[in-house]
Motif scaffolding. Sequence first.
Motif, short mmCIF file in Angstrom:
data_model
loop_
_atom_site.label_atom_id
_atom_site.label_comp_id
_atom_site.label_asym_id
_atom_site.label_seq_id
_atom_site.Cartn_x
_atom_site.Cartn_y
_atom_site.Cartn_z
N PHE B 160 0.83 -1.21 0.00
CA PHE B 160 0.00 0.00 0.00
C PHE B 160 0.87 1.26 0.00
CE2 PHE B 160 -3.87 -2.13 2.25
CZ PHE B 160 -4.18 -2.77 1.06
N SER B 161 1.90 1.29 0.88
CA SER B 161 2.70 2.52 0.98
C SER B 161 3.57 2.71 -0.26
CB SER B 161 3.55 2.52 2.26
OG SER B 161 4.46 1.45 2.26
N SER B 162 3.93 1.59 -0.95
CA SER B 162 4.66 1.73 -2.22
C SER B 162 3.75 2.33 -3.29
CB SER B 162 5.18 0.37 -2.69
OG SER B 162 5.99 -0.23 -1.73
N LEU B 163 2.51 1.83 -3.35
CA LEU B 163 1.57 2.33 -4.37
C LEU B 163 1.18 3.78 -4.10
CD1 LEU B 163 -0.78 -0.79 -4.74
CD2 LEU B 163 1.07 -0.08 -6.25
N SER B 164 1.30 4.22 -2.84
CA SER B 164 0.90 5.59 -2.48
C SER B 164 2.04 6.59 -2.66
CB SER B 164 0.45 5.63 -1.01
OG SER B 164 -0.60 4.73 -0.79
N LEU B 165 3.21 6.11 -3.13
CA LEU B 165 4.34 7.02 -3.32
C LEU B 165 3.93 8.19 -4.23
CD1 LEU B 165 7.46 4.75 -3.81
CD2 LEU B 165 7.06 6.40 -2.00
N PRO B 166 4.50 9.38 -3.96
CA PRO B 166 4.17 10.52 -4.81
C PRO B 166 4.52 10.21 -6.27
CG PRO B 166 5.56 11.18 -2.96
CD PRO B 166 5.49 9.69 -2.95
N LYS B 167 3.72 10.75 -7.19
CA LYS B 167 4.03 10.57 -8.61
C LYS B 167 5.41 11.12 -8.91
CE LYS B 167 -0.53 12.13 -9.78
NZ LYS B 167 -1.33 12.95 -10.70
N ARG B 168 6.09 10.46 -9.84
CA ARG B 168 7.37 11.02 -10.23
C ARG B 168 7.18 12.10 -11.29
NH1 ARG B 168 9.58 7.11 -14.42
NH2 ARG B 168 8.13 5.36 -14.45
N ALA B 169 8.10 13.03 -11.30
CA ALA B 169 7.93 14.23 -12.14
C ALA B 169 7.95 13.84 -13.62
CB ALA B 169 9.03 15.23 -11.87
#
Lengths: 169, 169
Positions: B160-169
């Motif tokens: 879950f916390s991996s999937l919630s990572l901020p989008k990369r630029a």
Amino acid sequence: MAPPPTPPVVAPLVKLVVRVLTFICLLIGLIILTTNTASIFINFAEFKIRFQDVKAYRYMLATIVIGIAYTLMQTALTVYEATRGNRIGGQGFLLFDFYGDKFISLLLATGTGAGFGVTVDLKDQYGAITSGYDKFFDKGYAVSSMLLIAVLFSAVSSIFSSLSLPKRA
Amino acid sequence: MAPPPTPPVVAPLVKLVVRVLTFICLLIGLIILTTNTASIFINFAEFKIRFQDVKAYRYMLATIVIGIAYTLMQTALTVYEATRGNRIGGQGFLLFDFYGDKFISLLLATGTGAGFGVTVDLKDQYGAITSGYDKFFDKGYAVSSMLLIAVLFSAVSSIFSSLSLPKRA
């Protein structure tokens, strides 16, 4: 117009180096583990201990073999990515890497735990009777340590594959 | 103009349920482990074994305690997120969750490995002498099993916390 392909978050060469280091640690561990035997002599009778006699070492062997197979496959895929510039299977395989790396790092972590756990207590037990098996258990520590370093490298691979996940919509 | 806040990838309630399940497994494991003792009597002499006598069980205790502390903290943060609708610390804390969850799931995996590894071989060793310690080691299996289930739940939190990572630029 299709958007231009995004550059990978982590350079394929960096990923490759981490995979190769994981593989080397597992291979060294495999060699030490499978050649580990010891004998003591009491009244001319030989008492032999082999790594197969310790069930936790057999489990450790299983995790190492699975880890080596997975790491070899990922190394081949990363070499392909580094030379061709794109990943076999494209974006869809990023999820495979993500779940695969997570699973393998956890599996190796249980292996190193089993190795250290059984070695510390069995060495105590046998050490109270004879010091003849000390070298055998010291090699058990060596294998567990190599496996622990492999866990750290596979955790780094897992971080890379998490960061490389496709952007969410 | 600031972009509108993106909805969380995983509903806070789902995250909360997984955290609570992790906590319950660890708590049950803690109770079984710390109350685990056994005695055998040979010629009126009492031979007692406590969980502290097995070093791998002490390590297992350490991983359980660290796991409980981390899970309690994350549960509190998730309750806050579920009720207020946003996370303390905002997006910056997503990376903390990501690395924290990865580390804790790996730590618990080494704990369950140590527990199973030592139990299977010590039960064999003691079992050859007396069956009086069988219950003691069966409880060792029970603790290791609770810890294994906790590893699975903490791995889900880590996904879950991996999937919630901020989008990369």
